[in-house]
Design a protein around this motif. Structure first.
Motif, PDB file in Angstrom:
ATOM      1  N   ALA A 141       0.809  -1.216   0.000  1.00  0.00           N
ATOM      2  CA  ALA A 141       0.000   0.000   0.000  1.00  0.00           C
ATOM      3  C   ALA A 141       0.848   1.274   0.000  1.00  0.00           C
ATOM      4  N   LYS A 142       2.155   1.148   0.117  1.00  0.00           N
ATOM      5  CA  LYS A 142       3.032   2.318   0.196  1.00  0.00           C
ATOM      6  C   LYS A 142       3.483   2.761  -1.196  1.00  0.00           C
ATOM      7  N   ALA A 143       3.501   4.066  -1.390  1.00  0.00           N
ATOM      8  CA  ALA A 143       3.881   4.652  -2.682  1.00  0.00           C
ATOM      9  C   ALA A 143       5.285   4.222  -3.082  1.00  0.00           C
ATOM     10  N   GLY A 144       5.383   3.677  -4.269  1.00  0.00           N
ATOM     11  CA  GLY A 144       6.669   3.296  -4.844  1.00  0.00           C
ATOM     12  C   GLY A 144       7.086   1.866  -4.609  1.00  0.00           C
ATOM     13  N   TYR A 145       6.551   1.208  -3.610  1.00  0.00           N
ATOM     14  CA  TYR A 145       7.000  -0.150  -3.280  1.00  0.00           C
ATOM     15  C   TYR A 145       6.633  -1.180  -4.352  1.00  0.00           C
ATOM     16  N   PRO A 146       5.408  -1.189  -4.867  1.00  0.00           N
ATOM     17  CA  PRO A 146       5.119  -2.153  -5.941  1.00  0.00           C
ATOM     18  C   PRO A 146       5.994  -1.922  -7.181  1.00  0.00           C
ATOM     19  N   GLN A 147       6.219  -0.663  -7.536  1.00  0.00           N
ATOM     20  CA  GLN A 147       7.054  -0.358  -8.694  1.00  0.00           C
ATOM     21  C   GLN A 147       8.495  -0.795  -8.466  1.00  0.00           C
ATOM     22  N   ALA A 148       8.993  -0.582  -7.260  1.00  0.00           N
ATOM     23  CA  ALA A 148      10.373  -0.975  -6.951  1.00  0.00           C
ATOM     24  C   ALA A 148      10.536  -2.490  -6.998  1.00  0.00           C
ATOM     25  N   LEU A 149       9.539  -3.237  -6.505  1.00  0.00           N
ATOM     26  CA  LEU A 149       9.651  -4.696  -6.544  1.00  0.00           C
ATOM     27  C   LEU A 149       9.628  -5.193  -7.991  1.00  0.00           C
ATOM     28  N   ALA A 150       8.819  -4.565  -8.828  1.00  0.00           N
ATOM     29  CA  ALA A 150       8.814  -4.927 -10.253  1.00  0.00           C
ATOM     30  C   ALA A 150      10.183  -4.649 -10.872  1.00  0.00           C
TER      31      ALA A 150
END
Length: 178
Positions: A21-30
């Motif tokens: 739910a934190k901004a940037g975390y899903p993008q960083a994991l990708a």
């Protein structure tokens, strides 16, 4: 380390619900999966929503993130991430910084040590601090330096906002092991 992954060839990665739910975390994991997959290793990485081989969980402590090493041929299954210390964001700079931290911890999970294990002061400052062989060994990988590498993704410490994608020595190490 002497501990590497021989089990699953596709390493699935997931964020716990707090990090997702934190901004940037899903993008960083990708970006982590993209970085590893770009190396055409015998391991592949994928992002899943649950049931992952490696789950990144929100945590607190005196670190940015922390992980263990493989056991029994399987990657270490969890990474503790101190999101309060790291922060959140959507800028490319933040996402690449966070991806560097998460890729570093995934590196531990698949068996890599700090490239400056012999002297953490190289990247962390302070006085000489040798991590030693630990219980998992400190194996030199042929074709890589025997001294600390100034741009390696596996340096012990990182400055805020710094992005360290795999450099040529990192790529040689990844290719040699996987």
């Amino acid at each position: 380390t002497t501990n590497t992954v021989s089990g699953p060839r596709n390493i699935s990665l997931a964020l716990d619900s707090k990090l997702a739910a934190k901004a940037g975390y899903p993008q960083a994991l990708a970006e982590v999966a993209r970085r590893y997959n770009a190396e055409n290793l015998t391991l592949t990485f994928s992002v899943v929503s649950s049931g992952a081989n490696i789950t990144f969980s929100n945590a607190n402590g005196q670190y940015l993130a922390s992980a263990g090493f493989p056991t029994g041929g399987y990657p270490h299954g969890s990474v503790s991430v101190n999101s309060r210390a790291i922060g959140t964001g959507t800028s490319t700079t933040f996402i690449n910084y966070l991806a560097t931290i998460l890729a570093h911890e995934a590196g531990h999970c698949i068996g890599f040590r700090h490239t400056d294990y012999m002297d953490r002061s190289y990247s962390c400052g302070g006085s000489l601090a040798n991590e030693g062989a630990s219980t998992v060994g400190a194996v030199h990988i042929a074709g890589t330096p025997t001294t600390a590498d100034p741009n390696s993704w596996m340096l012990a410490c990182i400055g805020s906002g710094v992005s360290r994608p795999f450099n040529s020595n990192d790529k040689a190490a990844l290719s040699a092991v996987y």
